[in-house]
Design a protein around this motif. Sequence first.
Motif, PDB file in Angstrom:
ATOM      1  N   ARG A 178      -7.720  -2.280  -4.634  1.00 25.89           N
ATOM      2  CA  ARG A 178      -6.979  -1.380  -5.526  1.00 25.89           C
ATOM      3  C   ARG A 178      -6.737  -2.033  -6.891  1.00 25.89           C
ATOM      4  O   ARG A 178      -6.787  -1.374  -7.924  1.00 25.89           O
ATOM      5  CB  ARG A 178      -5.643  -1.024  -4.867  1.00 25.89           C
ATOM      6  CG  ARG A 178      -4.777  -0.093  -5.665  1.00 25.89           C
ATOM      7  CD  ARG A 178      -3.525   0.274  -4.913  1.00 25.89           C
ATOM      8  NE  ARG A 178      -2.703  -0.884  -4.615  1.00 25.89           N
ATOM      9  CZ  ARG A 178      -1.592  -0.863  -3.877  1.00 25.89           C
ATOM     10  NH1 ARG A 178      -1.180   0.261  -3.348  1.00 25.89           N
ATOM     11  NH2 ARG A 178      -0.899  -1.954  -3.651  1.00 25.89           N
ATOM     12  N   ALA A 179      -6.525  -3.360  -6.868  1.00 25.12           N
ATOM     13  CA  ALA A 179      -6.261  -4.064  -8.128  1.00 25.12           C
ATOM     14  C   ALA A 179      -7.553  -4.322  -8.900  1.00 25.12           C
ATOM     15  O   ALA A 179      -7.620  -4.093 -10.113  1.00 25.12           O
ATOM     16  CB  ALA A 179      -5.551  -5.375  -7.832  1.00 25.12           C
TER      17      ALA A 179
ATOM     18  N   LEU B  81       0.868  -1.191   0.000  1.00 25.90           N
ATOM     19  CA  LEU B  81       0.000   0.000   0.000  1.00 25.90           C
ATOM     20  C   LEU B  81       0.897   1.231   0.000  1.00 25.90           C
ATOM     21  O   LEU B  81       1.958   1.220   0.637  1.00 25.90           O
ATOM     22  CB  LEU B  81      -0.889   0.012   1.239  1.00 25.90           C
ATOM     23  CG  LEU B  81      -1.901  -1.122   1.368  1.00 25.90           C
ATOM     24  CD1 LEU B  81      -2.822  -0.870   2.535  1.00 25.90           C
ATOM     25  CD2 LEU B  81      -2.716  -1.301   0.095  1.00 25.90           C
TER      26      LEU B  81
ATOM     27  N   SER C 240      -9.970  -1.482 -10.960  1.00 27.71           N
ATOM     28  CA  SER C 240      -9.673  -0.979 -12.309  1.00 27.71           C
ATOM     29  C   SER C 240     -10.069  -1.986 -13.393  1.00 27.71           C
ATOM     30  O   SER C 240      -9.781  -1.784 -14.570  1.00 27.71           O
ATOM     31  CB  SER C 240      -8.185  -0.657 -12.425  1.00 27.71           C
ATOM     32  OG  SER C 240      -7.436  -1.836 -12.256  1.00 27.71           O
TER      33      SER C 240
ATOM     34  N   PHE D  82      -6.396   4.668  -6.631  1.00 19.22           N
ATOM     35  CA  PHE D  82      -5.150   5.015  -7.339  1.00 19.22           C
ATOM     36  C   PHE D  82      -5.245   4.790  -8.854  1.00 19.22           C
ATOM     37  O   PHE D  82      -4.975   5.698  -9.647  1.00 19.22           O
ATOM     38  CB  PHE D  82      -3.983   4.203  -6.760  1.00 19.22           C
ATOM     39  CG  PHE D  82      -2.647   4.615  -7.296  1.00 19.22           C
ATOM     40  CD1 PHE D  82      -1.968   5.692  -6.749  1.00 19.22           C
ATOM     41  CD2 PHE D  82      -2.073   3.948  -8.369  1.00 19.22           C
ATOM     42  CE1 PHE D  82      -0.736   6.085  -7.257  1.00 19.22           C
ATOM     43  CE2 PHE D  82      -0.850   4.339  -8.885  1.00 19.22           C
ATOM     44  CZ  PHE D  82      -0.177   5.405  -8.331  1.00 19.22           C
ATOM     45  N   ALA D  83      -5.644   3.569  -9.241  1.00 16.99           N
ATOM     46  CA  ALA D  83      -5.689   3.244 -10.684  1.00 16.99           C
ATOM     47  C   ALA D  83      -6.750   4.075 -11.407  1.00 16.99           C
ATOM     48  O   ALA D  83      -6.602   4.381 -12.597  1.00 16.99           O
ATOM     49  CB  ALA D  83      -5.954   1.765 -10.876  1.00 16.99           C
TER      50      ALA D  83
END
Lengths: 257, 250
Positions: free
Chosen positions: B145-146, B85, B149, B97-98
């Motif tokens: 987070r992965a 992170l 997106s 983030f993405a």
Amino acid sequence: MKPKSKHIFLVFLTILIFFPFIFLVLLSMAPEWRFPNILPQYFGPDNWQTILRSETGLLHSFLISLLISLSVGIVSTLFGFLISRSLYYHPQRKWLNLFTYFPYILAPVVFGACLSFFFLKMGIFGNITGVIIAQFLIAFPYALIFFSSFWNKKIKSYEDLVATLGGNQWQKYSRVLFPLAKSMLLICFFQTFLISWFEYGLTSIIGVGKVQTLTIKVFLFIKEANYYYGAISSCLLIFPPVLLLYINKKYVFKNRV
Amino acid sequence: MFLEIKNISKSYKKEKVVKNLNFSLDANLTLSVLGKSGCGKTTMLKIIAGLESSEEGEIFLDAKNITREKAEKRNTIYLYQEDLLFPHLNVFENIAFALHIRKLPEKVIITKVKTMLDNLELSGQDHKMPNELSGGQRQRVSFGRAIISNPSLLLLDEPFGSLDSLTRNKMQKLFKNLSRKYNITSIFVTHDLKEALLMGDQIGLMKEGNLKVYDSKEEFINDPGTGVQNEILFWDKLKTGESVEENNSI
């Protein structure tokens, strides 16, 4: 040690540390303070007003020093950060790291003498550009050595992660690497600024008296035995580092808590 | 086939770590890859992610040859054992983030992240910094987070390796649910036999750079080389009180 004596000792130590700085300020505001007078005949800002007059050139020197040190600090920090990354990923990084210590093997005066031939050929001898480049050659390796501890396997993993999340080079630096290295960038800027700010030997050789930085000016006043102007220029000399120290303490160390 | 790997090989200092890799994977499925440390699992994942280059072979993703594509263009996310992170961003910003990188409108980002936080059972934690989270929570944020997106392929390199067994079980269930919900296609690398069987729709065994993908779980279980039979024998012997000292899993 008892608490009371510890307190007295600390106060004494604080006075001892700050006395030279306080005395410099007092001296700069007392133009006619001579032995055996215990107190100066005049105490006021008269000497400081001379900064604005062109005859001493102190303000000019202050601004030149500021320009040179800011340029050296910013360029060395930025390039040091970027190039140290390339060094970390280079297969011959151990050898290349060894070369970064080269400018420190020679004394600045000797280093300056070696550089002077090339600077003369390039037409940057005795001007501000030459002094900035010469000081950069001292400050940049420092920045490389400084940032070498930043790069490691975890940072590489962050870089890879940003790439697989779809980030380009700019986004990698602006959103992850620069924020991660923020404290180190600030400290490195502070250090390289100071290297440049107090640099004397190399500047006096490359600048050949035409580029009169504040450090050069302080030495000139001391050589002339002009203590009062020496005190003013010394006050000016310690003002930016004190300001940077304050900024460092406020932002860098606060972030580390 | 959604993912096709053809004759991929890779060497380090004359030692071949990945040898003629050939396998394929359908969309929305998970391939578990079991193997010991140093057998070439991580290198294989990094080649597919575009973080390492292969000496030969080709990679096709959704019928497109991505062998020469840069990592940032592949829409293939590689997750490490460490959650990684970003320490300067809070939970919300880490998950988003993405999406920020793709310059999505702020309203869309807020909606998507809030939904993801609910799915990750992390509602109300969005303002927390990574150092305020437990290991399991950090790994959940990393997943979020992965997945947010919508990657074409998710590559997981022993993602639960650093978690305790209870948190690991929870995370396995959560990943299965998220995989189904978001139609994730993934390769899940592990050295844990039970985890490989639980997580994979298909199972492969990697040994010294060679990957064998089994047609069915039964075939995998019955192959003496996978260590499943040894494991069963171990538990049987334990039950009957026999000596279990010579038992070896893969």
